[in-house]
Design a protein around this motif. Structure first.
Motif, PDB file in Angstrom:
ATOM      1  N   GLU A   1     -47.381   6.942 -10.388  1.00 13.66           N
ATOM      2  CA  GLU A   1     -48.347   7.920 -10.901  1.00 13.66           C
ATOM      3  C   GLU A   1     -47.846   9.435 -10.291  1.00 13.66           C
ATOM      4  N   GLU A   2     -46.711   9.928 -10.396  1.00 13.48           N
ATOM      5  CA  GLU A   2     -46.315  11.114  -9.821  1.00 13.48           C
ATOM      6  C   GLU A   2     -46.135  12.062 -11.073  1.00 13.48           C
ATOM      7  N   HIS A  59     -53.590  -0.656  -6.475  1.00 13.74           N
ATOM      8  CA  HIS A  59     -53.214  -1.407  -7.667  1.00 13.74           C
ATOM      9  C   HIS A  59     -52.903  -2.798  -7.050  1.00 13.74           C
ATOM     10  N   ALA A  83     -45.242   8.950 -16.365  1.00 10.50           N
ATOM     11  CA  ALA A  83     -46.342   8.311 -15.296  1.00 10.50           C
ATOM     12  C   ALA A  83     -47.696   8.435 -15.620  1.00 10.50           C
ATOM     13  N   ALA A  84     -48.619   7.711 -15.079  1.00  8.69           N
ATOM     14  CA  ALA A  84     -49.804   7.965 -15.514  1.00  8.69           C
ATOM     15  C   ALA A  84     -50.526   9.426 -15.420  1.00  8.69           C
ATOM     16  N   SER A  85     -49.992   9.943 -14.421  1.00 10.44           N
ATOM     17  CA  SER A  85     -50.694  11.382 -14.317  1.00 10.44           C
ATOM     18  C   SER A  85     -49.437  12.213 -14.458  1.00 10.44           C
ATOM     19  N   TYR A  97     -52.658   5.112  -4.913  1.00  9.08           N
ATOM     20  CA  TYR A  97     -52.957   4.564  -6.198  1.00  9.08           C
ATOM     21  C   TYR A  97     -52.065   2.985  -6.193  1.00  9.08           C
ATOM     22  N   PRO A 100     -47.138   0.349 -10.114  1.00  2.00           N
ATOM     23  CA  PRO A 100     -46.999   1.488 -11.071  1.00  2.00           C
ATOM     24  C   PRO A 100     -46.823   2.882 -10.275  1.00  2.00           C
TER      25      PRO A 100
END
Length: 330
Positions: free
Chosen positions: A151-152, A205, A313-315, A201, A149
Motif C-alpha cells: 500500500e504505497e 494484515h 496498490a491500495a493507496s 499495514y 499487501p
C-alpha cells in the motif's frame, strides 16, 4: 538545478539519517549536509529539522518530496526507455525478490523471457525486509516480486505469481509444536515476534493484535533480520507467522512449522514504480502472466480479470495497467 542536490534530498528524505544517506550515495556525510544546505538556500526555507537525536522533514520538505519524487522517477524511466531504443531491445533488466520461493518463480520467468529477448541481460538480486522498497524506489530495480499487501502511493501492484500457505513457527518444545494445525485463536497470550521496519499495514494484515474472540496477542520487535528472528523463535523467546516455504529453506532442528487452518496464504506479486515502467519491464510482466502456472488458491496467476495484469496498490495513484501489456492470451 543541480541533479545531485535533488538526489541527495530524496535519499535523505527516505532515510532520515545522514550516515545511511551518505552510504547509499557513496559520499561523505559532510557532502550530504553540503548538498542539503545548498538546496535549502535555493528553495528559501528549511527542508529538514535536525536534532542530535533525529532528522525529520519539515512541512515544506514533505511537500517538496511528494511533488519532486514522480518527476525524478520519470526522468529515470525516460532514460531507461531511451536506452532500450538505442540498444534495439537489449540492455539490462533488474528484478528483485524477497524470498527463496519467489526467486525460483522469478528464474522460471527469466528463462522464458530470455527465449524471446536474447539481447536483454536480466540481473536478479535479493531484497531484504529491512529495506523492502528501497532498491525499487532508488531505481536500482525495475521490478520486484514481494509479499502482499503493498500500500504505497508510488508503487503499483501487478500480477500475483505465487501463493504459499501461512504457518506458525515455534520452538520444538512449544505447546503447539505437536499440533497438526493451529488457528489464530491459539495465539492468545503468545509473544508474537516481528521484524522491525515492517510497514504498519503489512503488520496489521499478517500479524494480528487480537484473536477473533478479542483476546490480545502481544507483539515484540527484537530484530530487523529474519534469520535472527528465527533463532529467537527456536530458542523459545516467542513465535512468529511465516510462509510455509520456511520449512524448506530455513529448517532448524529445534524449529517447527505448524500450518494454520483459518488463515489465507501469503501472496507474492510483481511490483513496479507507478511513475513509469520501461519497455523491457513491460515485456517481462507479459511473460510472467503468460508463463506462470496458476498458483495454489486461485484460478489464474494474475488475481485480476484477463487483460488487466496490473492493479494499483491500495493507496496508490497509478492506473495499474502498464502501457503495452494487454490480454496475456492474445
Amino acid at each position: 538545478m543541480n541533479w545531485q542536490e535533488l538526489e541527495t534530498f530524496l535519499t535523505l528524505a527516505e532515510e532520515l539519517h545522514f550516515g545511511r544517506a551518505a552510504d547509499r550515495l557513496h559520499v561523505s556525510r559532510a557532502r550530504v549536509s553540503q548538498m542539503t544546505q545548498a538546496l535549502e538556500r535555493r528553495v528559501g526555507g528549511p527542508l529538514f529539522e535536525r536534532t542530535s537525536r533525529k532528522v525529520a522533514l519539515t512541512p515544506l520538505g514533505g511537500r517538496l518530496r511528494e511533488d519532486l519524487r514522480p518527476h525524478y522517477l520519470g526522468v529515470l524511466d525516460a532514460l531507461a526507455t531511451a536506452a532500450d531504443s538505442a540498444q534495439g531491445g537489449g540492455g539490462v533488466l533488474r528484478v528483485g525478490f524477497s524470498s527463496p520461493a519467489a526467486s525460483e518463480r522469478v528464474m522460471g520467468v527469466v528463462e522464458a523471457f530470455r527465449a524471446s529477448h536474447p539481447r536483454c541481460q536480466v540481473r536478479i538480486r535479493e531484497v531484504h525486509l529491512s529495506d523492502r522498497y528501497g532498491p525499487l524506489r532508488r531505481g536500482e530495480l525495475d521490478l520486484q516480486v514481494v509479499e502482499l499487501p503493498v500500500e504505497e502511493p508510488d508503487l503499483t501492484v501487478g500480477p500475483v505469481l505465487l501463493r504459499d500457505a501461512t504457518v506458525l513457527a515455534v520452538s520444538a518444545s512449544h505447546r503447539l509444536a505437536g499440533r497438526a494445525s493451529v488457528s489464530i485463536e491459539d495465539l492468545a497470550g503468545e509473544n508474537l515476534l516481528v521484524t522491525g521496519d515492517m510497514p504498519g499495514y503489512f503488520r496489521a494484515h499478517h500479524m494480528p493484535g487480537r484473536t477473533p474472540s478479542g483476546r490480545p496477542i502481544p507483539h515484540s520487535t527484537t530484530t530487523r533480520y529474519w534469520q535472527e528472528l528465527l533463532a529467537l523463535v527456536a530458542a523459545g523467546e516467542g513465535v512468529t507467522i511465516s510462509a510455509a516455504q520456511g520449512a524448506r529453506y530455513y529448517p532448524r532442528p529445534n524449529l517447527v512449522y505448524v500450518p494454520f487452518h483459518d488463515v489465507a496464504p501469503f501472496e507474492y506479486a510483481l511490483v513496479w514504480r507507478t511513475a513509469g515502467v520501461s519497455p523491457r519491464a513491460r515485456s517481462f510482466i507479459g511473460t510472467a502472466v503468460r508463463t506462470c502456472d496458476p498458483p495454489p488458491g486461485g484460478p489464474d496467476p494474475t488475481g485480476t480479470p484477463p487483460g488487466q495484469p496490473g492493479r494499483p496498490a491500495a493507496s496508490g495513484t497509478g492506473t495499474g495497467q502498464p502501457p503495452g501489456v494487454t490480454n496475456p492470451d492474445s
